[in-house]
Design a protein around this motif. Structure first.
Motif, mmCIF file in Angstrom:
data_model
loop_
_atom_site.group_PDB
_atom_site.id
_atom_site.type_symbol
_atom_site.label_atom_id
_atom_site.label_comp_id
_atom_site.label_asym_id
_atom_site.label_seq_id
_atom_site.Cartn_x
_atom_site.Cartn_y
_atom_site.Cartn_z
ATOM 1 N N LEU A 106 0.842 -1.194 0.000
ATOM 2 C CA LEU A 106 0.000 0.000 0.000
ATOM 3 C C LEU A 106 0.876 1.243 0.000
ATOM 4 N N ASP A 107 0.650 2.119 -0.957
ATOM 5 C CA ASP A 107 1.364 3.391 -1.025
ATOM 6 C C ASP A 107 0.492 4.457 -0.380
ATOM 7 N N PHE A 108 0.920 4.940 0.780
ATOM 8 C CA PHE A 108 0.149 5.937 1.515
ATOM 9 C C PHE A 108 0.310 7.303 0.847
ATOM 10 N N PRO A 109 -0.805 7.952 0.442
ATOM 11 C CA PRO A 109 -0.734 9.257 -0.235
ATOM 12 C C PRO A 109 -0.659 10.414 0.777
ATOM 13 N N ALA A 110 0.527 10.707 1.247
ATOM 14 C CA ALA A 110 0.714 11.730 2.291
ATOM 15 C C ALA A 110 0.151 13.092 1.887
ATOM 16 N N GLU A 111 0.130 13.376 0.591
ATOM 17 C CA GLU A 111 -0.383 14.673 0.128
ATOM 18 C C GLU A 111 -1.897 14.788 0.304
ATOM 19 N N ALA A 112 -2.568 13.689 0.611
ATOM 20 C CA ALA A 112 -4.030 13.685 0.746
ATOM 21 C C ALA A 112 -4.486 13.561 2.207
ATOM 22 N N ILE A 113 -3.575 13.801 3.162
ATOM 23 C CA ILE A 113 -3.945 13.685 4.581
ATOM 24 C C ILE A 113 -5.007 14.722 4.932
ATOM 25 N N ILE A 114 -6.065 14.240 5.602
ATOM 26 C CA ILE A 114 -7.134 15.141 6.043
ATOM 27 C C ILE A 114 -7.228 15.218 7.567
ATOM 28 N N HIS A 115 -6.561 14.292 8.287
ATOM 29 C CA HIS A 115 -6.722 14.264 9.740
ATOM 30 C C HIS A 115 -5.628 13.424 10.384
ATOM 31 N N ARG A 116 -5.273 13.794 11.613
ATOM 32 C CA ARG A 116 -4.351 13.001 12.437
ATOM 33 C C ARG A 116 -5.020 12.775 13.786
ATOM 34 N N HIS A 117 -5.084 11.498 14.189
ATOM 35 C CA HIS A 117 -5.784 11.124 15.419
ATOM 36 C C HIS A 117 -4.816 10.447 16.386
ATOM 37 N N PRO A 118 -4.507 11.100 17.524
ATOM 38 C CA PRO A 118 -3.607 10.479 18.500
ATOM 39 C C PRO A 118 -4.347 9.448 19.355
ATOM 40 N N LEU A 119 -3.640 8.408 19.735
ATOM 41 C CA LEU A 119 -4.211 7.411 20.635
ATOM 42 C C LEU A 119 -3.089 6.646 21.308
ATOM 43 N N THR A 120 -3.464 5.876 22.309
ATOM 44 C CA THR A 120 -2.526 5.031 23.031
ATOM 45 C C THR A 120 -3.024 3.600 22.965
ATOM 46 N N VAL A 121 -2.118 2.663 22.732
ATOM 47 C CA VAL A 121 -2.500 1.256 22.717
ATOM 48 C C VAL A 121 -2.922 0.866 24.130
ATOM 49 N N ARG A 122 -4.140 0.345 24.236
ATOM 50 C CA ARG A 122 -4.680 -0.073 25.534
ATOM 51 C C ARG A 122 -4.334 -1.533 25.784
ATOM 52 N N VAL A 123 -4.334 -1.942 27.024
ATOM 53 C CA VAL A 123 -4.045 -3.336 27.348
ATOM 54 C C VAL A 123 -5.073 -4.256 26.684
ATOM 55 N N THR A 124 -6.296 -3.797 26.521
ATOM 56 C CA THR A 124 -7.337 -4.609 25.883
ATOM 57 C C THR A 124 -7.148 -4.728 24.376
ATOM 58 N N ASP A 125 -6.211 -3.960 23.801
ATOM 59 C CA ASP A 125 -5.909 -4.035 22.373
ATOM 60 C C ASP A 125 -4.875 -5.120 22.062
ATOM 61 N N MET A 126 -4.322 -5.729 23.108
ATOM 62 C CA MET A 126 -3.248 -6.708 22.940
ATOM 63 C C MET A 126 -3.807 -8.088 22.605
ATOM 64 N N ASN A 127 -3.045 -8.847 21.814
ATOM 65 C CA ASN A 127 -3.437 -10.225 21.512
ATOM 66 C C ASN A 127 -2.526 -11.201 22.267
ATOM 67 N N TYR A 128 -2.649 -12.478 21.972
ATOM 68 C CA TYR A 128 -1.859 -13.485 22.681
ATOM 69 C C TYR A 128 -0.360 -13.349 22.414
ATOM 70 N N GLY A 129 0.032 -12.650 21.351
ATOM 71 C CA GLY A 129 1.439 -12.397 21.067
ATOM 72 C C GLY A 129 1.969 -11.173 21.798
ATOM 73 N N ARG A 130 1.116 -10.565 22.619
ATOM 74 C CA ARG A 130 1.440 -9.389 23.431
ATOM 75 C C ARG A 130 1.770 -8.162 22.569
ATOM 76 N N HIS A 131 1.066 -8.057 21.419
ATOM 77 C CA HIS A 131 1.147 -6.840 20.610
ATOM 78 C C HIS A 131 -0.250 -6.526 20.087
ATOM 79 N N LEU A 132 -0.381 -5.373 19.445
ATOM 80 C CA LEU A 132 -1.672 -4.903 18.938
ATOM 81 C C LEU A 132 -2.302 -5.961 18.045
ATOM 82 N N GLY A 133 -3.504 -6.404 18.414
ATOM 83 C CA GLY A 133 -4.206 -7.437 17.666
ATOM 84 C C GLY A 133 -4.921 -6.874 16.451
ATOM 85 N N HIS A 134 -5.159 -7.747 15.482
ATOM 86 C CA HIS A 134 -5.817 -7.335 14.235
ATOM 87 C C HIS A 134 -7.215 -6.779 14.502
ATOM 88 N N ASP A 135 -7.981 -7.440 15.354
ATOM 89 C CA ASP A 135 -9.337 -6.976 15.633
ATOM 90 C C ASP A 135 -9.321 -5.586 16.259
#
Length: 146
Positions: A6-35
């Motif tokens: 995927l080629d991200f089109p940086a020239e077309a950015i309309i928004h930036r949303h900050p967030l923090t990975v929550r513990v409930t976002d983790m999967n069994y591999g102890r990283h951000l899960g797909h869901d």
């Protein structure tokens, strides 16, 4: 195995949303899960459209549906990593809004994932996709120009 590219089109950015990975976002591999990633992308996409005065369920009178989603993973994110989801929407072509999103570490050092969603706006009477209405095109154009 063929990887999604995927080629991200940086020239077309309309928004930036900050967030923090929550513990409930983790999967069994102890990283951000797909869901969780899909949910975070959706949240950032809704926030991006809301910043333009649009809602996914009412895009100039038409609700939108996700036609497809592609994700390319580039690195891992873990609790409590600070991230930013950048949302970019190039000028619509016909009946689809192509929304690109890129998750990056807040320090800008590392891309976690890049995603592309194709959304269709649906006429509820016919159940068929419609051409992206001018007010939606204009709101996106204004955001890209800002």
């Amino acid at each position: 195995m063929e990887r999604v590219k995927l080629d991200f089109p940086a020239e077309a950015i309309i928004h930036r949303h900050p967030l923090t990975v929550r513990v409930t976002d983790m999967n069994y591999g102890r990283h951000l899960g797909h869901d969780a990633l899909v949910s975070l992308l959706h949240e950032a996409r809704v926030q991006a459209f809301a910043a333009l005065g649009l809602a996914e369920w009412d895009m100039a009178g038409y609700p939108s549906i996700v036609a497809d989603l592609a994700v390319q993973y580039q690195s891992e994110a873990r609790f409590p990593d600070a991230l930013i989801i950048e949302t970019a929407v190039p000028a619509p072509m016909g009946k689809a809004l192509t929304v690109y999103q890129r998750l990056v570490q807040r320090d800008g050092e590392r891309v976690v994932a890049t995603a592309r969603v194709n959304q269709l706006l649906i006429d509820l009477t016919t159940g068929k996709p419609v051409t992206v209405p001018e007010p939606v095109r204009q709101a996106l154009s204004n955001a890209r120009g800002a």
